[in-house]
Design an enzyme around this catalytic site. Sequence first.
Site, short mmCIF file in Angstrom:
data_model
loop_
_atom_site.label_atom_id
_atom_site.label_comp_id
_atom_site.label_asym_id
_atom_site.label_seq_id
_atom_site.Cartn_x
_atom_site.Cartn_y
_atom_site.Cartn_z
N LYS A 63 0.81 -1.23 0.00
CA LYS A 63 0.00 0.00 0.00
C LYS A 63 0.84 1.28 0.00
CE LYS A 63 -4.05 -2.00 2.24
NZ LYS A 63 -5.04 -1.91 3.31
N ASP A 99 -9.77 2.76 2.53
CA ASP A 99 -9.85 2.16 3.88
C ASP A 99 -10.35 3.21 4.88
OD1 ASP A 99 -8.90 -0.39 3.25
OD2 ASP A 99 -6.81 0.18 3.52
#
Length: 267
Positions: A63, A99
């Site tokens: 990420k 997220d």
Amino acid sequence: MKLFAIFGNPVSHSLSPRMHNLAFEELGIQGAYIRYTLEDGTTLRDRFEALGLSGANITVPHKEVALQACDEIRGIAKDIRAINTIIKEDKKLIGYNTDAPGFLRALKNFTTPKSVLIIGAGGTARALSFALKSIAITPHLLNRSKGRLESFINQGFECFTPEDFSPRGYDLIINTTSAGLKDDSFPTDEKLLETLFSQAKSAMDVVYGQNTPFLQKAKSAGLEVQDGKAMLLNQGVIAFNLFHGNSLNEEKIEASMQRALTLSSSN
Ligand code: NDP
């Protein structure tokens, strides 16, 4: 037909392909979503282009390195410095973090907290910290070691290791570590957790689909609890809509993805 993928290592456990493919089918969209094991995160852009993707999700451990694959980073991902979604816009790759907003939607299942303690200091803790900051809640962080706390301290968060932490009252305690995922461990000392839970209203574990020791203890203390499934669902809904120019009905996407998660837990 448009093609999408999730990149990670390991990625075989990911529920995203089921969630996205069922949403394609039920919303009548010509698309397919595959999983791709990526060992070297620096090759992400090459793989994305070689596969002819329209968009992608990124999971552990890429990420952060995925930022380098993008021409532009948008929204809260600029603070978090990690992305989980890439969209191809003309010839440019645009990075987002879903997220964080996915977590904020999951948080609506709880009484709104005034104070929050996050256990862990990894990528997920970063996403949740900045998400909370965006709604005027600055969480405290507790991590087993000092190293990863440094970047949080530099960005103004109050941080502790178990050695220098004195428990105080927090409304919500969140576990962002993988303790309890494959073993029976707690993310921090069991007695410390008992003290924290005795003063808290709610507890969330970002691990999903498992009744972790952390969640079991929070439940026995009478707290409202949730695992990471709602966050997973919501980050997927937001990513799917971003893949389609934010033009779709999110309730329909959510219903399909919810069905995909139910199918996943039954086999
Ligand atoms: P990272 O590897 O970036 O960070 C893990 C953090 O947890 C580190 O601070 C580490 O401490 C700490 N930690 C790890 N194991 C233990 C342990 N046994 N006891 C105490 N502390 C521990 O992981 P991520 O932040 O990327 O992911 C964390 C979890 O979140 C994963 O289980 C992942 O599946 C889940 N997740 C769920 C999502 C959802 O949608 N529900 C979305 C994204 C992630 P140290 O610094 O000392 O190493």
